[in-house]
Enzyme design. Structure first.
Site, PDB file in Angstrom:
ATOM      1  N   ARG A 191      45.435  66.315  54.860  1.00 39.87           N
ATOM      2  CA  ARG A 191      45.080  65.160  55.703  1.00 39.87           C
ATOM      3  C   ARG A 191      44.294  64.133  54.875  1.00 39.87           C
ATOM      4  NH1 ARG A 191      40.820  62.126  57.176  1.00 39.87           N
ATOM      5  NH2 ARG A 191      39.528  63.993  57.227  1.00 39.87           N
ATOM      6  N   ASP A 192      43.089  64.492  54.476  1.00 42.21           N
ATOM      7  CA  ASP A 192      42.233  63.490  53.813  1.00 42.21           C
ATOM      8  C   ASP A 192      42.750  63.135  52.420  1.00 42.21           C
ATOM      9  OD1 ASP A 192      40.151  61.744  53.529  1.00 42.21           O
ATOM     10  OD2 ASP A 192      38.566  63.235  53.559  1.00 42.21           O
ATOM     11  N   ASN A 206      37.435  63.621  47.416  1.00 48.07           N
ATOM     12  CA  ASN A 206      36.592  64.685  47.982  1.00 48.07           C
ATOM     13  C   ASN A 206      36.157  65.649  46.880  1.00 48.07           C
ATOM     14  OD1 ASN A 206      38.138  63.850  50.499  1.00 48.07           O
ATOM     15  ND2 ASN A 206      36.804  65.415  51.310  1.00 48.07           N
ATOM     16  N   CYS A 266      39.395  57.562  53.069  1.00 48.39           N
ATOM     17  CA  CYS A 266      39.856  56.931  54.305  1.00 48.39           C
ATOM     18  C   CYS A 266      40.153  55.468  54.030  1.00 48.39           C
ATOM     19  CB  CYS A 266      38.762  57.057  55.366  1.00 48.39           C
ATOM     20  SG  CYS A 266      38.904  55.850  56.681  1.00 48.39           S
TER      21      CYS A 266
HETATM   22  N1  COA Z   1      49.362  58.374  67.554  1.00 49.90           N
HETATM   23  C1  COA Z   1      50.385  57.527  67.329  1.00 49.90           C
HETATM   24  N2  COA Z   1      50.314  56.211  67.568  1.00 49.90           N
HETATM   25  C2  COA Z   1      49.172  55.742  68.092  1.00 49.90           C
HETATM   26  C3  COA Z   1      48.085  56.572  68.369  1.00 49.90           C
HETATM   27  C4  COA Z   1      48.191  57.947  68.069  1.00 49.90           C
HETATM   28  N3  COA Z   1      47.197  58.793  68.241  1.00 49.90           N
HETATM   29  N4  COA Z   1      47.083  55.829  68.869  1.00 49.90           N
HETATM   30  C5  COA Z   1      47.530  54.564  68.905  1.00 49.90           C
HETATM   31  N5  COA Z   1      48.793  54.516  68.447  1.00 49.90           N
HETATM   32  C6  COA Z   1      49.635  53.329  68.263  1.00 49.90           C
HETATM   33  C7  COA Z   1      49.971  52.592  69.530  1.00 49.90           C
HETATM   34  O1  COA Z   1      51.161  53.108  70.086  1.00 49.90           O
HETATM   35  C8  COA Z   1      50.162  51.180  69.037  1.00 49.90           C
HETATM   36  O2  COA Z   1      51.403  51.076  68.416  1.00 49.90           O
HETATM   37  P1  COA Z   1      52.284  49.743  68.509  1.00 49.90           P
HETATM   38  O3  COA Z   1      51.520  48.719  67.723  1.00 49.90           O
HETATM   39  O4  COA Z   1      53.559  50.118  67.889  1.00 49.90           O
HETATM   40  O5  COA Z   1      52.355  49.411  69.952  1.00 49.90           O
HETATM   41  C9  COA Z   1      49.109  51.061  67.938  1.00 49.90           C
HETATM   42  O6  COA Z   1      48.842  52.394  67.514  1.00 49.90           O
HETATM   43  C10 COA Z   1      47.811  50.452  68.411  1.00 49.90           C
HETATM   44  O7  COA Z   1      47.512  51.035  69.650  1.00 49.90           O
HETATM   45  P2  COA Z   1      46.257  50.603  70.507  1.00 49.90           P
HETATM   46  O8  COA Z   1      46.330  51.269  71.829  1.00 49.90           O
HETATM   47  O9  COA Z   1      46.087  49.121  70.440  1.00 49.90           O
HETATM   48  O10 COA Z   1      45.120  51.163  69.639  1.00 49.90           O
HETATM   49  P3  COA Z   1      44.134  52.295  69.868  1.00 49.90           P
HETATM   50  O11 COA Z   1      42.837  51.633  69.879  1.00 49.90           O
HETATM   51  O12 COA Z   1      44.388  53.269  70.918  1.00 49.90           O
HETATM   52  O13 COA Z   1      44.351  53.135  68.510  1.00 49.90           O
HETATM   53  C11 COA Z   1      43.885  53.798  66.326  1.00 49.90           C
HETATM   54  C12 COA Z   1      44.109  52.642  67.300  1.00 49.90           C
HETATM   55  C13 COA Z   1      42.510  53.695  65.728  1.00 49.90           C
HETATM   56  C14 COA Z   1      44.002  55.134  67.003  1.00 49.90           C
HETATM   57  C15 COA Z   1      44.954  53.672  65.272  1.00 49.90           C
HETATM   58  O14 COA Z   1      44.772  52.462  64.598  1.00 49.90           O
HETATM   59  C16 COA Z   1      44.912  54.821  64.281  1.00 49.90           C
HETATM   60  O15 COA Z   1      45.556  55.834  64.497  1.00 49.90           O
HETATM   61  N6  COA Z   1      44.191  54.637  63.133  1.00 49.90           N
HETATM   62  C17 COA Z   1      44.070  55.622  62.099  1.00 49.90           C
HETATM   63  C18 COA Z   1      42.647  56.125  61.961  1.00 49.90           C
HETATM   64  C19 COA Z   1      42.564  57.111  60.822  1.00 49.90           C
HETATM   65  O16 COA Z   1      43.441  57.924  60.640  1.00 49.90           O
HETATM   66  N7  COA Z   1      41.510  57.000  60.001  1.00 49.90           N
HETATM   67  C20 COA Z   1      41.362  57.838  58.858  1.00 49.90           C
HETATM   68  C21 COA Z   1      40.958  59.222  59.169  1.00 49.90           C
HETATM   69  S1  COA Z   1      39.278  59.361  59.619  1.00 49.90           S
HETATM   70 ZN    ZN Z   2      36.946  62.315  54.085  1.00 52.78          ZN
END
Ligand code: COA
Ligand code: ZN
Length: 299
Positions: free
Chosen positions: A12-13, A245, A236
């Site tokens: 993952r990370d 890491n 990230c």
């Molecule tokens: N799995 C798949 N797609 C997801 C999702 C999930 N858990 N959560 C949100 N989405 C998708 C939505 O379907 C939408 O897609 P679209 O643009 O095709 O319509 C898009 O992400 C934005 O959705 P929205 O509801 O506006 O956003 P949200 O606030 O619920 O979600 C995040 C946004 C933060 C969940 C999303 O940007 C994300 O998954 N970010 C990754 C964070 C991450 O992995 N960080 C590093 C690890 S710590």
């Molecule tokens: Zn980390």
């Protein structure tokens, strides 16, 4: 001698921050090798938006593969929101890492939520999935790219909120690798003292070559579960400032030399790391075999 559980979070990370897209077969091949080396707990993927992290788009497929092949291994998947937990659960995952940052600034940058929003979604998750273990990844607990080192009181107050919601599995993250051993010791000691019935873990980045010392500091304060990544990959994409890491092979080497029992075979793990290095590009050697991405540093 005491047992230390090393949770491999590279799939993952480590991989989320690579520019290069790994194929499903490359991933499963590496996972197989790590498990053959003795890894018993692994964060195998994340159920996030594929637009945000394209590398994790095969999360459900990967979950299906590992759960069927390795029923005795504990697989975690990261989720940032209710939808991610739902998808993970439907894919068969029962150990969730729900990420929320102690620094609200980073929480907004990473998961686009205020604390209130993340915590109310968390309550909903705990209510909906009482049979899942939800481990909270307390990002930035040991340092934030935007707010610096957070006061210990803030970390403890945030822990209290999580505790009151019902969380008993938590990890402290040094998201960008800026903590030092004294700070780690003070934080871990206070957390263990105030929340003794929590299962604590640490997740420590290695920006200043302090990944090993900070992880060891946590262990010497009583932590028995630590996270790290094969080859020291990691970061990230939403936290500017970190590199990789703590490398699992380095950690296993140190712990086994010191007489701790990890259940992981160092030689086999080193082979897995060398194998990863043979096809993961955009990397450089930090320590011996500690490979890291050239990407801008992160969580
Ligand atoms: N799995 C798949 N797609 C997801 C999702 C999930 N858990 N959560 C949100 N989405 C998708 C939505 O379907 C939408 O897609 P679209 O643009 O095709 O319509 C898009 O992400 C934005 O959705 P929205 O509801 O506006 O956003 P949200 O606030 O619920 O979600 C995040 C946004 C933060 C969940 C999303 O940007 C994300 O998954 N970010 C990754 C964070 C991450 O992995 N960080 C590093 C690890 S710590
Ligand atoms: Zn980390």
């Amino acid at each position: 001698m005491s047992k230390i559980t090393v949770v491999e979070v590279g799939p993952r990370d480590g991989w989320q921050n690579l520019k290069q897209m790994l194929t499903f077969e490359q991933k499963t091949d590496l996972i197989d090798r790590m498990i053959q080396a003795g890894v018993q707990e692994m964060e195998v993927t994340s159920f996030v938006s594929p637009k945000a992290i394209p590398q994790m788009a095969d999360a459900a497929q990967l979950a299906a593969y590992v759960l069927e092949k390795y029923p005795d291994v504990k697989f975690y998947a990261l989720a940032p929101n209710f939808r991610g937990v739902q998808n993970a659960y439907n894919a068969g995952i029962r150990h969730i890492s729900y990420v929320v940052s102690v620094s609200e600034t980073h929480n907004k940058a990473n998961v686009r939520r205020t604390h209130e929003e993340s915590l109310s979604e968390l309550s909903q998750i705990l209510e909906t999935y009482p049979d899942a273990e939800v481990c909270i990844g307390m990002a930035t607990a040991l340092g934030c790219p935007f707010e610096g080192i957070l006061p210990l009181e803030k970390v403890l107050a945030f822990t209290q909120r999580l505790y009151d919601i019902g969380c008993r599995s938590l990890y402290l993250a040094d998201t960008i690798g800026i903590a030092d051993p004294r700070q780690t010791r003070e934080t871990v000691k206070a957390c263990l003292e105030q929340f003794p019935d929590v299962e604590w873990q640490v997740h420590i980045h290695d920006t200043r070559n302090m990944g090993m010392t900070n992880t060891l500091a946590a262990i010497e304060c009583g932590i028995t579960k630590v996270q790290s990544t094969l080859g020291g990959l990691g970061g990230c994409p939403f936290a500017p400032g970190a590199s990789g890491n703590t490398a699992t092979e380095d950690l296993v080497y140190m712990l086994e030399r010191m007489g701790y029992e990890t259940g992981i075979n160092f030689d086999k793990l080193l082979e897995a790391s060398k194998y990863q290095k043979s096809f993961v590009d955009g990397i450089y050697s930090g320590h011996q075999m500690n490979i890291q991405t050239n990407n801008p540093p992160c969580s």
